[in-house]
Design a protein around this motif. Structure first.
Motif, PDB file in Angstrom:
ATOM      1  N   HIS A 181       0.792  -1.239   0.000  1.00 38.60           N
ATOM      2  CA  HIS A 181       0.000   0.000   0.000  1.00 38.60           C
ATOM      3  C   HIS A 181       0.822   1.286   0.000  1.00 38.60           C
ATOM      4  CE1 HIS A 181       1.005   0.361   4.259  1.00 38.60           C
ATOM      5  NE2 HIS A 181       0.488   1.577   4.240  1.00 38.60           N
ATOM      6  N   CYS A 182       1.940   1.308   0.706  1.00 37.36           N
ATOM      7  CA  CYS A 182       2.595   2.589   0.971  1.00 37.36           C
ATOM      8  C   CYS A 182       3.123   3.261  -0.284  1.00 37.36           C
ATOM      9  CB  CYS A 182       3.721   2.386   1.979  1.00 37.36           C
ATOM     10  SG  CYS A 182       4.487   3.949   2.484  1.00 37.36           S
ATOM     11  N   ASP A 183       4.051   2.598  -0.969  1.00 40.27           N
ATOM     12  CA  ASP A 183       4.656   3.238  -2.137  1.00 40.27           C
ATOM     13  C   ASP A 183       3.634   3.481  -3.247  1.00 40.27           C
ATOM     14  OD1 ASP A 183       7.127   3.320  -0.951  1.00 40.27           O
ATOM     15  OD2 ASP A 183       7.735   1.372  -1.713  1.00 40.27           O
ATOM     16  N   ILE A 184       2.802   2.488  -3.507  1.00 43.13           N
ATOM     17  CA  ILE A 184       1.806   2.636  -4.572  1.00 43.13           C
ATOM     18  C   ILE A 184       0.819   3.734  -4.219  1.00 43.13           C
ATOM     19  CG2 ILE A 184      -0.033   1.475  -5.850  1.00 43.13           C
ATOM     20  CD1 ILE A 184       1.499  -1.136  -5.444  1.00 43.13           C
ATOM     21  N   GLY A 185       0.365   3.758  -2.965  1.00 43.32           N
ATOM     22  CA  GLY A 185      -0.586   4.780  -2.542  1.00 43.32           C
ATOM     23  C   GLY A 185      -0.007   6.182  -2.615  1.00 43.32           C
ATOM     24  N   VAL A 186       1.257   6.331  -2.160  1.00 42.77           N
ATOM     25  CA  VAL A 186       1.905   7.644  -2.194  1.00 42.77           C
ATOM     26  C   VAL A 186       2.061   8.123  -3.631  1.00 42.77           C
ATOM     27  CG1 VAL A 186       4.075   8.858  -1.766  1.00 42.77           C
ATOM     28  CG2 VAL A 186       3.085   7.417   0.006  1.00 42.77           C
ATOM     29  N   ILE A 187       2.453   7.225  -4.535  1.00 42.58           N
ATOM     30  CA  ILE A 187       2.600   7.593  -5.950  1.00 42.58           C
ATOM     31  C   ILE A 187       1.263   8.043  -6.527  1.00 42.58           C
ATOM     32  CG2 ILE A 187       3.091   6.701  -8.259  1.00 42.58           C
ATOM     33  CD1 ILE A 187       5.197   4.877  -6.925  1.00 42.58           C
ATOM     34  N   ALA A 188       0.201   7.279  -6.222  1.00 41.65           N
ATOM     35  CA  ALA A 188      -1.125   7.633  -6.738  1.00 41.65           C
ATOM     36  C   ALA A 188      -1.576   8.994  -6.214  1.00 41.65           C
ATOM     37  CB  ALA A 188      -2.131   6.546  -6.354  1.00 41.65           C
ATOM     38  N   PHE A 189      -1.398   9.220  -4.913  1.00 43.30           N
ATOM     39  CA  PHE A 189      -1.809  10.503  -4.331  1.00 43.30           C
ATOM     40  C   PHE A 189      -0.986  11.659  -4.899  1.00 43.30           C
ATOM     41  CE2 PHE A 189      -3.222   8.120  -0.267  1.00 43.30           C
ATOM     42  CZ  PHE A 189      -4.419   7.782  -0.895  1.00 43.30           C
ATOM     43  N   HIS A 190       0.315  11.411  -5.070  1.00 39.24           N
ATOM     44  CA  HIS A 190       1.194  12.471  -5.572  1.00 39.24           C
ATOM     45  C   HIS A 190       0.858  12.833  -7.021  1.00 39.24           C
ATOM     46  CE1 HIS A 190       4.712  14.955  -5.927  1.00 39.24           C
ATOM     47  NE2 HIS A 190       5.157  14.264  -6.957  1.00 39.24           N
TER      48      HIS A 190
ATOM     49  N   LYS B 228     -10.595  14.197  -4.043  1.00 39.35           N
ATOM     50  CA  LYS B 228      -9.777  13.528  -3.031  1.00 39.35           C
ATOM     51  C   LYS B 228     -10.475  12.334  -2.388  1.00 39.35           C
ATOM     52  CE  LYS B 228     -10.953  16.949   0.560  1.00 39.35           C
ATOM     53  NZ  LYS B 228     -10.375  17.944   1.514  1.00 39.35           N
ATOM     54  N   TYR B 229     -11.786  12.405  -2.221  1.00 32.87           N
ATOM     55  CA  TYR B 229     -12.507  11.284  -1.625  1.00 32.87           C
ATOM     56  C   TYR B 229     -12.580  10.108  -2.605  1.00 32.87           C
ATOM     57  CZ  TYR B 229     -13.830  14.894   1.704  1.00 32.87           C
ATOM     58  OH  TYR B 229     -13.792  15.907   2.628  1.00 32.87           O
ATOM     59  N   LEU B 230     -12.776  10.423  -3.876  1.00 31.13           N
ATOM     60  CA  LEU B 230     -12.776   9.378  -4.899  1.00 31.13           C
ATOM     61  C   LEU B 230     -11.399   8.737  -5.005  1.00 31.13           C
ATOM     62  CD1 LEU B 230     -14.169   7.876  -7.234  1.00 31.13           C
ATOM     63  CD2 LEU B 230     -13.473   9.766  -8.742  1.00 31.13           C
ATOM     64  N   LEU B 231     -10.350   9.554  -4.906  1.00 29.76           N
ATOM     65  CA  LEU B 231      -8.979   9.060  -4.989  1.00 29.76           C
ATOM     66  C   LEU B 231      -8.665   8.115  -3.841  1.00 29.76           C
ATOM     67  CD1 LEU B 231      -6.181   9.104  -6.264  1.00 29.76           C
ATOM     68  CD2 LEU B 231      -5.692  11.202  -4.987  1.00 29.76           C
ATOM     69  N   VAL B 232      -9.019   8.510  -2.628  1.00 27.86           N
ATOM     70  CA  VAL B 232      -8.762   7.655  -1.468  1.00 27.86           C
ATOM     71  C   VAL B 232      -9.549   6.351  -1.564  1.00 27.86           C
ATOM     72  CG1 VAL B 232      -9.059   7.436   1.029  1.00 27.86           C
ATOM     73  CG2 VAL B 232      -8.151   9.554   0.069  1.00 27.86           C
ATOM     74  N   GLY B 233     -10.837   6.453  -1.895  1.00 26.67           N
ATOM     75  CA  GLY B 233     -11.673   5.258  -1.981  1.00 26.67           C
ATOM     76  C   GLY B 233     -11.205   4.294  -3.058  1.00 26.67           C
TER      77      GLY B 233
ATOM     78  N   THR C 249      -8.170   4.101  -4.388  1.00 25.64           N
ATOM     79  CA  THR C 249      -6.864   3.542  -4.033  1.00 25.64           C
ATOM     80  C   THR C 249      -7.009   2.411  -3.023  1.00 25.64           C
ATOM     81  OG1 THR C 249      -5.815   5.697  -4.405  1.00 25.64           O
ATOM     82  CG2 THR C 249      -4.572   4.082  -3.134  1.00 25.64           C
ATOM     83  N   ILE C 250      -7.843   2.598  -2.031  1.00 33.79           N
ATOM     84  CA  ILE C 250      -8.075   1.545  -1.035  1.00 33.79           C
ATOM     85  C   ILE C 250      -8.629   0.292  -1.700  1.00 33.79           C
ATOM     86  CG2 ILE C 250      -9.501   0.889   0.949  1.00 33.79           C
ATOM     87  CD1 ILE C 250      -9.279   3.789   1.910  1.00 33.79           C
ATOM     88  N   LEU C 251      -9.608   0.471  -2.585  1.00 35.85           N
ATOM     89  CA  LEU C 251     -10.215  -0.670  -3.263  1.00 35.85           C
ATOM     90  C   LEU C 251      -9.183  -1.420  -4.108  1.00 35.85           C
ATOM     91  CD1 LEU C 251     -12.728  -2.307  -4.006  1.00 35.85           C
ATOM     92  CD2 LEU C 251     -13.169  -0.644  -5.836  1.00 35.85           C
ATOM     93  N   LEU C 252      -8.391  -0.688  -4.878  1.00 37.12           N
ATOM     94  CA  LEU C 252      -7.384  -1.323  -5.725  1.00 37.12           C
ATOM     95  C   LEU C 252      -6.328  -2.040  -4.893  1.00 37.12           C
ATOM     96  CD1 LEU C 252      -6.879   1.398  -8.492  1.00 37.12           C
ATOM     97  CD2 LEU C 252      -8.086  -0.795  -8.696  1.00 37.12           C
ATOM     98  N   MET C 253      -5.930  -1.470  -3.769  1.00 37.74           N
ATOM     99  CA  MET C 253      -4.945  -2.114  -2.908  1.00 37.74           C
ATOM    100  C   MET C 253      -5.490  -3.398  -2.296  1.00 37.74           C
ATOM    101  SD  MET C 253      -2.093  -0.544  -3.093  1.00 37.74           S
ATOM    102  CE  MET C 253      -2.597  -0.580  -4.828  1.00 37.74           C
ATOM    103  N   LEU C 254      -6.770  -3.402  -1.950  1.00 35.97           N
ATOM    104  CA  LEU C 254      -7.390  -4.613  -1.414  1.00 35.97           C
ATOM    105  C   LEU C 254      -7.444  -5.715  -2.467  1.00 35.97           C
ATOM    106  CD1 LEU C 254     -10.309  -3.082   0.689  1.00 35.97           C
ATOM    107  CD2 LEU C 254      -8.300  -4.280   1.570  1.00 35.97           C
ATOM    108  N   VAL C 255      -7.757  -5.340  -3.699  1.00 32.90           N
ATOM    109  CA  VAL C 255      -7.789  -6.316  -4.792  1.00 32.90           C
ATOM    110  C   VAL C 255      -6.395  -6.881  -5.030  1.00 32.90           C
ATOM    111  CG1 VAL C 255      -8.176  -6.627  -7.266  1.00 32.90           C
ATOM    112  CG2 VAL C 255      -9.812  -5.313  -5.909  1.00 32.90           C
ATOM    113  N   ALA C 256      -5.387  -5.999  -5.052  1.00 31.27           N
ATOM    114  CA  ALA C 256      -4.004  -6.444  -5.258  1.00 31.27           C
ATOM    115  C   ALA C 256      -3.550  -7.359  -4.122  1.00 31.27           C
ATOM    116  CB  ALA C 256      -3.080  -5.237  -5.380  1.00 31.27           C
TER     117      ALA C 256
END
Length: 202
Positions: A141-150, A158-163, A165-172
């Motif tokens: 989650h960390c590196d991928i999430g930071v890259i996506a947010f950046h 921002k709410y769509l981005l967080v939601g 990203t969380i969904l994609l990380m759970l799938v991964a």
């Protein structure tokens, strides 16, 4: 493996030394080999997890471990302050320190209730499913999430981005668990069962 075995025999002193180093290194540790090995920016959470595990059984509830847990909590709060400041500067958006402290305190509280059997998780067997995803999620989650947010911050809600990203990380994390962990864990366990006694000469 031998180092891990030795640490388990002296785990209290290892945790004490780890937390002392964490307190000394501060929220912005210098980029040294030592800091890479013991990652003081996040070590209070790992130390707390080990302590909660050790405190589950009555015979493991020593004064030293209670004290170490309290120190780990205080250091985690301190790190939360530093992290909130870093993220505020990085994303140019105010990250509330109060929310950070409340979240850290909440997690410590929940783990305390679970470790001391105030909450009986065995009633909720379905928790085993999301629980199996926690480690691959931690790794991903960390590196991928930071890259996506950046990359997407300011371009996507921002709410769509967080939601999303969380969904994609759970799938991964689920794919890693099913395709790698489940397939390889049995073979790894068998290898460790054979290898560790040989290394220890038993």
């Amino acid at each position: 493996l031998l180092i891990g075995y030795a640490l388990m025999r002296h785990v209290d002193w290892f945790l004490a030394g780890w937390l002392v180093y964490t307190a000394y290194a501060g929220g912005h540790p210098a980029p040294t080999v030592f800091a890479t090995l013991f990652f003081p920016a996040y070590s209070p959470y790992f130390a707390a997890g080990m302590l909660f595990y050790l405190l589950q059984r009555p015979e493991g509830r020593t004064r030293m471990r209670y004290a170490l847990l309290a120190i780990a909590y205080l250091l985690a709060v301190r790190q939360g302050f530093y992290r909130a400041q870093e993220l505020t500067e990085f994303f140019h958006s105010d990250i509330s320190r109060k929310v950070a402290v409340a979240a850290i305190s909440g997690f410590f509280g929940v783990f305390y209730l679970v470790a001391f059997r105030k909450i009986n998780l065995s009633r909720w067997t379905w928790l085993a499913v999301p629980g199996a995803l926690t480690y691959p999620l931690y790794l991903l989650h960390c590196d991928i999430g930071v890259i996506a947010f950046h990359r997407l911050n300011g371009h996507v809600n921002k709410y769509l981005l967080v939601g999303t990203t969380i969904l994609l990380m759970l799938v991964a994390a689920h794919l890693v668990h099913v395709m790698l962990e489940k397939r390889l864990s049995k073979q790894l366990g068998q290898w460790l069962t054979k290898t560790i006694p040989r290394m220890l000469g038993s």
